[in-house]
Design a protein around this motif. Structure first.
Motif, PDB file in Angstrom:
ATOM      1  N   ALA A   1       0.816  -1.226   0.000  1.00 29.26           N
ATOM      2  CA  ALA A   1       0.000   0.000   0.000  1.00 29.26           C
ATOM      3  C   ALA A   1       0.844   1.268   0.000  1.00 29.26           C
ATOM      4  N   ILE A   2       2.013   1.211   0.644  1.00 36.80           N
ATOM      5  CA  ILE A   2       2.828   2.429   0.763  1.00 36.80           C
ATOM      6  C   ILE A   2       3.940   2.386  -0.278  1.00 36.80           C
ATOM      7  N   PRO A   3       3.918   3.335  -1.205  1.00 36.96           N
ATOM      8  CA  PRO A   3       4.960   3.320  -2.247  1.00 36.96           C
ATOM      9  C   PRO A   3       6.283   3.854  -1.711  1.00 36.96           C
ATOM     10  N   GLY A   4       7.305   3.724  -2.506  1.00 34.85           N
ATOM     11  CA  GLY A   4       8.605   4.269  -2.093  1.00 34.85           C
ATOM     12  C   GLY A   4       9.693   3.775  -3.023  1.00 34.85           C
ATOM     13  N   PRO A   5      10.855   4.411  -2.975  1.00 32.65           N
ATOM     14  CA  PRO A   5      11.948   3.989  -3.849  1.00 32.65           C
ATOM     15  C   PRO A   5      12.452   2.599  -3.462  1.00 32.65           C
ATOM     16  N   LEU A   6      12.934   1.866  -4.457  1.00 31.34           N
ATOM     17  CA  LEU A   6      13.444   0.514  -4.216  1.00 31.34           C
ATOM     18  C   LEU A   6      14.721   0.583  -3.373  1.00 31.34           C
ATOM     19  N   PRO A   7      14.766  -0.135  -2.250  1.00 34.69           N
ATOM     20  CA  PRO A   7      15.997  -0.067  -1.447  1.00 34.69           C
ATOM     21  C   PRO A   7      17.089  -0.990  -1.964  1.00 34.69           C
ATOM     22  N   LEU A   8      18.350  -0.583  -1.820  1.00 35.65           N
ATOM     23  CA  LEU A   8      19.476  -1.454  -2.172  1.00 35.65           C
ATOM     24  C   LEU A   8      19.688  -2.449  -1.042  1.00 35.65           C
ATOM     25  N   PRO A   9      20.271  -3.614  -1.358  1.00 37.71           N
ATOM     26  CA  PRO A   9      20.578  -4.531  -0.263  1.00 37.71           C
ATOM     27  C   PRO A   9      21.539  -3.843   0.714  1.00 37.71           C
ATOM     28  N   ILE A  10      21.396  -4.136   1.954  1.00 34.85           N
ATOM     29  CA  ILE A  10      22.212  -3.613   3.066  1.00 34.85           C
ATOM     30  C   ILE A  10      22.055  -2.101   3.286  1.00 34.85           C
TER      31      ILE A  10
ATOM     32  N   PRO B   1      20.148  -1.507   6.690  1.00 33.26           N
ATOM     33  CA  PRO B   1      19.956  -2.848   6.151  1.00 33.26           C
ATOM     34  C   PRO B   1      18.514  -3.130   5.753  1.00 33.26           C
ATOM     35  N   ILE B   2      18.360  -3.718   4.597  1.00 35.26           N
ATOM     36  CA  ILE B   2      17.015  -4.029   4.097  1.00 35.26           C
ATOM     37  C   ILE B   2      16.430  -5.183   4.921  1.00 35.26           C
ATOM     38  N   SER B   3      15.147  -5.088   5.204  1.00 33.20           N
ATOM     39  CA  SER B   3      14.528  -6.165   5.976  1.00 33.20           C
ATOM     40  C   SER B   3      14.115  -7.280   5.025  1.00 33.20           C
ATOM     41  N   ASN B   4      14.495  -8.496   5.322  1.00 33.79           N
ATOM     42  CA  ASN B   4      14.079  -9.602   4.469  1.00 33.79           C
ATOM     43  C   ASN B   4      12.736 -10.153   4.960  1.00 33.79           C
ATOM     44  N   VAL B   5      12.318 -11.255   4.325  1.00 34.62           N
ATOM     45  CA  VAL B   5      10.973 -11.761   4.633  1.00 34.62           C
ATOM     46  C   VAL B   5      10.810 -12.066   6.118  1.00 34.62           C
ATOM     47  N   ILE B   6      11.822 -12.719   6.697  1.00 37.31           N
ATOM     48  CA  ILE B   6      11.714 -13.084   8.118  1.00 37.31           C
ATOM     49  C   ILE B   6      11.639 -11.818   8.973  1.00 37.31           C
ATOM     50  N   VAL B   7      12.544 -10.890   8.661  1.00 35.78           N
ATOM     51  CA  VAL B   7      12.577  -9.669   9.459  1.00 35.78           C
ATOM     52  C   VAL B   7      11.259  -8.905   9.333  1.00 35.78           C
ATOM     53  N   ARG B   8      10.728  -8.893   8.118  1.00 37.80           N
ATOM     54  CA  ARG B   8       9.452  -8.208   7.923  1.00 37.80           C
ATOM     55  C   ARG B   8       8.361  -8.824   8.782  1.00 37.80           C
ATOM     56  N   ALA B   9       8.480 -10.141   8.989  1.00 33.11           N
ATOM     57  CA  ALA B   9       7.444 -10.822   9.742  1.00 33.11           C
ATOM     58  C   ALA B   9       7.478 -10.436  11.215  1.00 33.11           C
ATOM     59  N   VAL B  10       8.648 -10.070  11.691  1.00 34.78           N
ATOM     60  CA  VAL B  10       8.754  -9.725  13.114  1.00 34.78           C
ATOM     61  C   VAL B  10       8.745  -8.204  13.225  1.00 34.78           C
ATOM     62  N   GLN B  11       7.607  -7.703  13.644  1.00 40.56           N
ATOM     63  CA  GLN B  11       7.401  -6.262  13.546  1.00 40.56           C
ATOM     64  C   GLN B  11       8.426  -5.418  14.289  1.00 40.56           C
ATOM     65  N   SER B  12       8.846  -5.896  15.466  1.00 38.05           N
ATOM     66  CA  SER B  12       9.651  -5.023  16.308  1.00 38.05           C
ATOM     67  C   SER B  12      11.044  -4.751  15.736  1.00 38.05           C
ATOM     68  N   THR B  13      11.405  -5.381  14.643  1.00 34.37           N
ATOM     69  CA  THR B  13      12.746  -5.134  14.104  1.00 34.37           C
ATOM     70  C   THR B  13      12.726  -4.128  12.948  1.00 34.37           C
ATOM     71  N   GLN B  14      11.614  -3.461  12.791  1.00 31.69           N
ATOM     72  CA  GLN B  14      11.497  -2.516  11.666  1.00 31.69           C
ATOM     73  C   GLN B  14      12.170  -1.176  11.976  1.00 31.69           C
ATOM     74  N   LYS B  15      13.357  -1.226  12.568  1.00 32.46           N
ATOM     75  CA  LYS B  15      13.963   0.013  13.071  1.00 32.46           C
ATOM     76  C   LYS B  15      14.453   0.948  11.969  1.00 32.46           C
ATOM     77  N   THR B  16      14.668   0.414  10.777  1.00 35.75           N
ATOM     78  CA  THR B  16      15.276   1.249   9.755  1.00 35.75           C
ATOM     79  C   THR B  16      14.259   1.797   8.756  1.00 35.75           C
ATOM     80  N   LEU B  17      13.005   1.474   8.972  1.00 33.04           N
ATOM     81  CA  LEU B  17      11.984   1.903   8.025  1.00 33.04           C
ATOM     82  C   LEU B  17      11.383   3.255   8.443  1.00 33.04           C
TER      83      LEU B  17
END
Ligand code: HEM
Length: 499
Positions: free
Chosen positions: A33-42, A76-92
């Motif tokens: 739902a929320i657009p944004g520029p594509l992030p680079l790995p790391i 660092p880009i959040s991968n699927v696992i990280v995305r699943a665990v909400q509390s680690t979304q510190k860089t978004l």
């Protein structure tokens, strides 16, 4: 027994998988739902924000492309696992310049926590009003609101007058030149004003900008912003490897020692029931201030504030109360220099108020009568908001407009963006959350009335003395989002003495 353990383990795994799948689905909806520029790995999108002069430009560019609510990833880009665990979304980071969403965020009594970016302020300000949250913030906000009672504001005008008279004298040495950067002059003046208003001490920054106190303030405002952009300095465990770490330690000792000494001496005087101090005090206390008296007399849960709590508030006001006004004054002078007809109207208003006398002292009523000047200052703050971005941390997930925003993300309030978006730009109050130089809602700027009086008083005195003209060659500002909005190549104008 073994079967039991196996069944329980299997059930736990199923519950965990179901929970992760649910979180992932929820977040998938959010990411879609929320657009944004594509992030680079790391690195995420960090490369686009590498310097203070790139920040506003990049945020603005993205706003045009992705709209008024978009996401960026710093680190660092959040991968699927990280995305699943909400509390680690510190860089978004969710960048917001949509007035309805801003209204929701800023008026909320729940979204009051500041994001991680404010951590760099903590070594200096501790958990003063700007950086604290929860019960502490609420109780201190209630106490400090009294510091801006209009009777107290009236008393500050004498301090403004003395410091601004000195500023005008300093600027007089620059008349006739084709280009003068006014920012360094103005910032020393606002530092003198805030020191005397909050601590009652004269630091004479305008006469002695090399003093260790002034140099320490400058070092700290620089270091805070450098840490935010440097991967080596931003992490506490790497920071001691850098030079800034040691500069910061030295500067903080000077700043904290000064505040602590003033607090201790004022407390002594209060206990001795002295109403006024003399200039002879060890640390130059000129006069007890209502601000410090208020903090020293305050009671929270039946006890006085500790020395540390008072110091945090004094330092917070020192930080928040000088660069912000310096930025506003400098950009307003720049706007006036480059809009001769507007300057003429402001000058005419001044002529009426002061009966054509350029050196009259300013009263509280005079400042109230500067209606047109107030509009000009507000318009300058629209174009050049002293605090162009500020942010909140989502301590819990947030449901807004059918989207669930995960816990841990930062909401970046892009004041500069909404102020310059023709869809929303409006300062006459029809869209109240579209004009937010002082923020809005429960965590708005507590010092805004003080700031407006100080800015008016400064512009008024300068304009009665000088005619402002554009610099030659024409000066193009290079906006930099530092601890406040600055211009990387200075704020240059030219000054002619009025006859
Ligand atoms: C043109 C001048 C000023 C502007 C544009 C301005 C703007 C702002 C903004 C946007 C915030 C919200 C920041 C955030 O949410 O993180 C804020 C908060 C604050 N400002 Fe100002 N400010 C100005 C002058 C001052 C002055 C002169 C003082 C003190 C004398 C002051 C004291 C504070 C404090 C203590 C806070 C934190 C309030 C809280 O969180 O409860 N500001 N200011």
């Amino acid at each position: 027994m073994t079967t039991y353990v196996a069944i329980i383990t299997a059930m736990c795994i199923v519950v965990l998988v179901l929970w992760m799948a649910r979180q992932f689905n929820k977040n998938k909806k959010f990411y879609k739902a929320i657009p944004g520029p594509l992030p680079l790995p790391i690195l995420g999108n960090a490369l686009e924000f590498g310097s203070t002069t790139k920040l506003l430009h990049t945020l603005h560019k993205y706003e045009k492309k992705y709209g008024e609510i978009y996401k960026i990833q710093i680190g660092p880009i959040s991968n699927v696992i990280v995305r699943a665990v909400q509390s680690t979304q510190k860089t978004l980071v969710i960048v917001v310049s949509d007035h309805k969403f801003l209204e929701y965020i800023l008026s909320s009594m729940k979204l009051l926590s500041k994001s991680k970016g404010y951590d760099f302020l903590r070594p200096w300000l501790g958990t003063g009003l700007l950086t604290s949250d929860g019960i502490k913030w609420k109780k201190h906000r209630k106490i400090l609101t009294w510091a801006f009672h209009f009777q107290i504001l009236k008393e500050s005008i004498g301090i403004f007058e003395t410091c601004i008279t000195k500023l005008v004298e300093k600027l007089q040495t620059e008349t006739g030149k084709t280009a003068v950067d006014v920012y360094p002059y103005v910032t020393l003046c606002t530092l003198d004003i805030i020191c005397e208003s909050t601590m009652g001490v004269t630091i004479n920054a305008q006469d002695d900008d090399q003093s260790e106190y002034v140099q320490s303030v400058k070092a700290m405002t620089r270091i805070i912003i450098e840490r935010a952009f440097s991967p080596l300095q931003m992490y506490d465990f790497l920071y001691p490897l850098t030079r800034n770490y040691y500069t910061q330690r030295k500067a903080l000792k000077i700043l904290h020692d000064k505040s602590n000494t003033v607090i201790r001496q004022t407390l002594q005087k209060l206990q001795n029931k002295e109403t006024n101090a003399t200039e002879d005090d060890d640390c130059g206390i000129k006069k007890r201030t209502p601000f410090l008296d208020l903090l020293l007399n305050a009671r929270v849960d039946g006890r006085s504030l500790t020395q540390e709590e008072i110091r945090e508030e004094v330092d917070t006001f020192m930080f928040e109360g000088h660069d912000t006004t310096a930025s506003a004054i400098s950009f307003t002078l720049f706007c006036l220099a480059n809009h001769e007809n507007v300057q003429e109207k402001v000058f005419n208003e001044q002529q009426k108020i002061f009966n054509c006398k350029d050196d009259s002292t300013t009263t509280y009523d005079d400042l109230q009568n500067m209606k047109y000047l107030e509009l000009v200052i507000k318009e300058s703050l629209r174009l050049y908001p002293s605090v162009p971005v500020y942010s909140r941390n989502l301590c819990d997930e947030l449901k807004y407009d059918g989207i669930i925003f995960p816990r841990g993300v930062a909401l970046l309030i892009f004041a500069y963006g909404i102020h310059r978006n023709s869809k929303f730009a409006d300062i006459d109050g029809k869209l109240p959350y579209s004009y937010i130089p002082f923020s809005a809602g429960p965590r708005n700027c507590i010092g805004q009335k003080f700031a407006m009086l100080e800015i008016k008083c400064t512009i008024s005195k300068i304009l009665r003395k000088f005619k402002l003209k554009p610099a030659i060659p024409q000066h193009t500002l290079v906006l930099a989002a530092e601890s406040v909005l600055k211009s990387a190549n200075g704020v240059k104008i030219s000054l002619d003495l009025r006859q």
